[in-house]
Design a protein around this motif. Structure first.
Motif, mmCIF file in Angstrom:
data_model
loop_
_atom_site.group_PDB
_atom_site.id
_atom_site.type_symbol
_atom_site.label_atom_id
_atom_site.label_comp_id
_atom_site.label_asym_id
_atom_site.label_seq_id
_atom_site.Cartn_x
_atom_site.Cartn_y
_atom_site.Cartn_z
ATOM 1 N N VAL A 166 0.861 -1.200 0.000
ATOM 2 C CA VAL A 166 0.000 0.000 0.000
ATOM 3 C C VAL A 166 0.890 1.240 0.000
ATOM 4 C CG1 VAL A 166 -1.824 -1.223 1.264
ATOM 5 C CG2 VAL A 166 -0.303 0.268 2.505
ATOM 6 N N PRO A 167 0.424 2.308 -0.648
ATOM 7 C CA PRO A 167 1.266 3.508 -0.707
ATOM 8 C C PRO A 167 1.398 4.176 0.672
ATOM 9 C CG PRO A 167 -0.877 3.879 -1.740
ATOM 10 C CD PRO A 167 -0.833 2.444 -1.374
ATOM 11 N N GLU A 168 2.428 4.966 0.801
ATOM 12 C CA GLU A 168 2.686 5.657 2.059
ATOM 13 C C GLU A 168 1.483 6.487 2.492
ATOM 14 O OE1 GLU A 168 6.284 8.324 3.029
ATOM 15 O OE2 GLU A 168 7.020 6.581 1.859
ATOM 16 N N GLY A 169 1.268 6.554 3.779
ATOM 17 C CA GLY A 169 0.179 7.381 4.287
ATOM 18 C C GLY A 169 -1.109 6.597 4.529
ATOM 19 N N TYR A 170 -1.112 5.347 4.130
ATOM 20 C CA TYR A 170 -2.320 4.520 4.326
ATOM 21 C C TYR A 170 -1.974 3.262 5.105
ATOM 22 C CZ TYR A 170 -4.282 7.299 0.520
ATOM 23 O OH TYR A 170 -4.718 8.328 -0.261
ATOM 24 N N SER A 171 -2.975 2.785 5.842
ATOM 25 C CA SER A 171 -2.854 1.419 6.388
ATOM 26 C C SER A 171 -3.513 0.494 5.371
ATOM 27 C CB SER A 171 -3.579 1.309 7.730
ATOM 28 O OG SER A 171 -4.975 1.391 7.512
ATOM 29 N N SER A 172 -3.365 -0.821 5.577
ATOM 30 C CA SER A 172 -3.994 -1.725 4.607
ATOM 31 C C SER A 172 -5.513 -1.515 4.617
ATOM 32 C CB SER A 172 -3.619 -3.183 4.883
ATOM 33 O OG SER A 172 -4.202 -3.652 6.060
ATOM 34 N N PHE A 173 -6.054 -1.172 5.797
ATOM 35 C CA PHE A 173 -7.507 -1.006 5.887
ATOM 36 C C PHE A 173 -7.964 0.326 5.270
ATOM 37 C CE2 PHE A 173 -11.550 -0.052 7.983
ATOM 38 C CZ PHE A 173 -12.246 -1.191 7.606
ATOM 39 N N THR A 174 -7.251 1.409 5.559
ATOM 40 C CA THR A 174 -7.695 2.703 4.994
ATOM 41 C C THR A 174 -7.525 2.697 3.468
ATOM 42 O OG1 THR A 174 -5.550 3.749 5.423
ATOM 43 C CG2 THR A 174 -7.282 4.070 7.096
ATOM 44 N N PHE A 175 -6.485 1.996 3.003
ATOM 45 C CA PHE A 175 -6.305 1.926 1.545
ATOM 46 C C PHE A 175 -7.398 1.062 0.922
ATOM 47 C CE2 PHE A 175 -3.959 0.494 -2.349
ATOM 48 C CZ PHE A 175 -3.950 1.742 -2.956
ATOM 49 N N TRP A 176 -7.731 -0.027 1.604
ATOM 50 C CA TRP A 176 -8.832 -0.890 1.136
ATOM 51 C C TRP A 176 -10.114 -0.053 1.004
ATOM 52 C CZ3 TRP A 176 -13.462 -2.040 3.726
ATOM 53 C CH2 TRP A 176 -14.247 -3.034 3.135
ATOM 54 N N GLN A 177 -10.365 0.778 2.044
ATOM 55 C CA GLN A 177 -11.579 1.617 2.034
ATOM 56 C C GLN A 177 -11.569 2.594 0.876
ATOM 57 O OE1 GLN A 177 -11.415 3.249 6.013
ATOM 58 N NE2 GLN A 177 -13.559 2.686 6.321
ATOM 59 N N LEU A 178 -10.394 3.219 0.676
ATOM 60 C CA LEU A 178 -10.281 4.195 -0.416
ATOM 61 C C LEU A 178 -10.554 3.515 -1.764
ATOM 62 C CD1 LEU A 178 -9.112 7.157 -1.195
ATOM 63 C CD2 LEU A 178 -7.090 5.846 -1.864
ATOM 64 N N LEU A 179 -9.939 2.343 -1.964
ATOM 65 C CA LEU A 179 -10.135 1.638 -3.231
ATOM 66 C C LEU A 179 -11.603 1.296 -3.444
ATOM 67 C CD1 LEU A 179 -7.132 -0.893 -3.381
ATOM 68 C CD2 LEU A 179 -7.350 1.309 -4.527
ATOM 69 N N LEU A 180 -12.251 0.858 -2.379
ATOM 70 C CA LEU A 180 -13.642 0.444 -2.522
ATOM 71 C C LEU A 180 -14.549 1.660 -2.758
ATOM 72 C CD1 LEU A 180 -15.698 -1.856 -2.450
ATOM 73 C CD2 LEU A 180 -15.910 -1.497 0.009
ATOM 74 N N GLU A 181 -14.372 2.666 -1.920
ATOM 75 C CA GLU A 181 -15.326 3.773 -1.970
ATOM 76 C C GLU A 181 -15.076 4.724 -3.142
ATOM 77 O OE1 GLU A 181 -15.223 5.090 2.081
ATOM 78 O OE2 GLU A 181 -16.124 3.158 2.655
ATOM 79 N N GLU A 182 -13.807 4.992 -3.428
ATOM 80 C CA GLU A 182 -13.509 5.989 -4.472
ATOM 81 C C GLU A 182 -13.292 5.352 -5.846
ATOM 82 O OE1 GLU A 182 -13.691 9.205 -3.707
ATOM 83 O OE2 GLU A 182 -14.056 8.697 -1.592
ATOM 84 N N ALA A 183 -12.661 4.153 -5.870
ATOM 85 C CA ALA A 183 -12.364 3.540 -7.172
ATOM 86 C C ALA A 183 -13.347 2.433 -7.505
ATOM 87 C CB ALA A 183 -10.933 2.994 -7.177
ATOM 88 N N LYS A 184 -14.120 2.036 -6.521
ATOM 89 C CA LYS A 184 -15.063 0.909 -6.702
ATOM 90 C C LYS A 184 -14.308 -0.363 -7.144
ATOM 91 C CE LYS A 184 -18.727 3.565 -5.927
ATOM 92 N NZ LYS A 184 -18.014 4.676 -5.280
ATOM 93 N N VAL A 185 -13.167 -0.551 -6.461
ATOM 94 C CA VAL A 185 -12.383 -1.773 -6.659
ATOM 95 C C VAL A 185 -12.258 -2.444 -5.292
ATOM 96 C CG1 VAL A 185 -10.115 -2.733 -7.260
ATOM 97 C CG2 VAL A 185 -11.060 -0.818 -8.595
ATOM 98 N N ALA A 186 -12.662 -3.714 -5.218
ATOM 99 C CA ALA A 186 -12.576 -4.433 -3.941
ATOM 100 C C ALA A 186 -11.336 -5.311 -3.935
ATOM 101 C CB ALA A 186 -13.816 -5.290 -3.740
ATOM 102 N N MET A 187 -10.517 -5.150 -2.872
ATOM 103 C CA MET A 187 -9.392 -6.066 -2.649
ATOM 104 C C MET A 187 -9.541 -6.596 -1.227
ATOM 105 S SD MET A 187 -6.162 -4.365 -4.556
ATOM 106 C CE MET A 187 -6.275 -3.745 -6.240
ATOM 107 N N ALA A 188 -8.516 -7.243 -0.688
ATOM 108 C CA ALA A 188 -8.578 -7.719 0.695
ATOM 109 C C ALA A 188 -7.467 -7.035 1.486
ATOM 110 C CB ALA A 188 -8.410 -9.234 0.744
#
Ligand SMILES: Cc1ncc(COP(=O)(O)O)c(C=O)c1O
Length: 390
Positions: A331-353
């Motif tokens: 995950v890029p700097e500034g994010y945790s795995s969970f906050t990045f997961w949230q960003l991907l889901l909510e903003e990009a509409k891409v689901a990962m784990a």
């Protein structure tokens, strides 16, 4: 109405971190969002037609409608032993060294039931496939986590496990090709594992669910081909990924006859065998043409290449996985795995784990499954690129 109070074992089961996340993704989909779902590990390639045909034919035979033998059809145990020998050069006794499973997931649970008592210690990789934890929780065993980090090639460092922990451990799980790490093991690592297990009397459970899904023409060695491996452990294999048969629920455990015997004893109390027609189809998979495995791997490899290239094009520096059908992405700097997961889901509409769901050393990663078309994988990368964070 009786008051229902579930057992301590049920209460001890870990809450499934991913269940809630999967529900959130499903909720967004049913609300009409177009989500590229790379979060789950469910193979999307259909089972090869000759295996489906074998099931259809066997299902029409009334003899398959009865209970089969408790240990499974002898023809299937023989087919498993012959297939493994052909692939890996390891000879197995189909009566004593092979147990048929309802998918390897159940075996990974059963082995804790077979070997551990409350308070016993088990070594588990971290991050790891979370289902190992369930069997351990049900028997009240303790977990000692072996960190898997990139600097060590996602291999446990046996030298760093304190001797007093190793002495109390009775069981250990390893898993290559790794889920979620995607790492492969080599002969040297397996030899080290056997030596460590011998020194401390630990049973090794090698989860080889992805053993056939290896890229770039490589082949991962078999744990059981390691000298002494059968003295210390067993390997779990599965038709789920190898032949794209996840829903069929066929796996097997191979190796140490005492451990296999204990699994079979437990299963005699729990089950009356898989549907014999499914077992006949499994025989068809193992004894039939094997190029279907290469075809399945080629599909994942093409997806891997497209996805990795598309992610690199948007500036996300990722490494291609060597095996399994996942990508383990930093995950890029500034994010945790969970906050990045949230960003991907909510903003990009891409689901990962989010990696942290696999253990604390999964922090800093997200896992993406290569279980959709190359078009959708490109689309996922395009949407992530549009966030403008790389
Ligand atoms: C690492 C690992 N082991 C085992 C399994 C269980 O596979 P099955 O029960 O389908 O054989 C899975 C399934 O996703 C997995 O990822």
């Amino acid at each position: 109405m009786a008051k229902v109070d579930v057992s301590q074992s049920i209460k001890a089961l870990p809450t499934h971190f991913f269940t809630e996340l999967v529900e959130r993704v499903a909720g967004m989909m049913s609300a009409g969002h177009d989500i590229v779902d790379l979060g789950r590990g469910n193979p999307d390639i259909p089972t090869p037609p000759h295996i489906v045909a074998a099931l259809a034919e066997a299902a029409r035979d009334p003899r398959t409608h009865r209970y089969g033998p408790f240990d499974g059809l002898p023809a299937l145990r023989q087919a498993i032993a012959s297939w493994y020998e052909k692939r890996y050069g390891v000879t197995l006794d189909p009566d004593r060294e092979v147990a048929i499973l309802f998918g390897s997931k159940i075996g990974l649970y059963e082995i804790s039931q077979c070997l551990l008592n409350p308070g016993d210690c088990c070594l588990t990789p971290d991050p790891s496939y979370p289902d190992y934890w369930s069997g351990l929780a049900m028997v009240g065993a303790r977990r000692y986590e072996m960190p898997l980090v990139a600097e060590n090639g996602f291999m446990p460092q046996y030298g760093e496990i304190p001797a007093d922990v190793a002495r109390t451990a009775k069981l250990m799980f390893i898993n290559y090709p790794g889920n979620p790490t995607t790492a492969l093991a080599d002969e040297e690592f397996f030899a080290e594992t056997v030596a460590f297990a011998r020194r401390y009397d630990i049973v090794v459970a090698h989860d080889a669910a992805y053993h056939a899904i290896v890229y770039d023409g490589q082949k991962m060695p078999s744990f059981l081909a390691t000298p002494g491996a059968k003295d210390v452990g067993i390997e779990f294999c599965s038709l789920s990924k190898t032949f794209s048969m996840a829903g069929w629920r066929v796996g097997f455990a191979l190796g140490n006859a005492e451990v296999i015997g204990a699994i079979k004893t437990l299963q005699n109390h729990l089950f009356a065998g898989l549907f014999p027609a499914v077992q006949k189809a499994a025989v068809a998979a193992l004894t039939g043409p094997q190029d279907c495995i290469d075809e399945i791997v080629a599909v994942y490899q093409e997806r891997r290449d497209v996805f990795v290239e598309s992610l690199r094009e948007i500036g996300w520096q990722v490494e291609p996985p060597a095996g399994s059908f996942f990508c383990w992405l930093p995950v890029p700097e500034g994010y945790s795995s969970f906050t990045f997961w949230q960003l991907l889901l909510e903003e990009a509409k891409v689901a990962m784990a989010p990696g942290v769901g696999f253990g604390k050393h999964g922090e800093g990663y997200v896992r993406a499954g290569l279980l959709t078309s190359t078009e959708r994988l490109r689309e996922a990368a395009r949407r992530i690129g549009a966030l403008g964070i790389f």
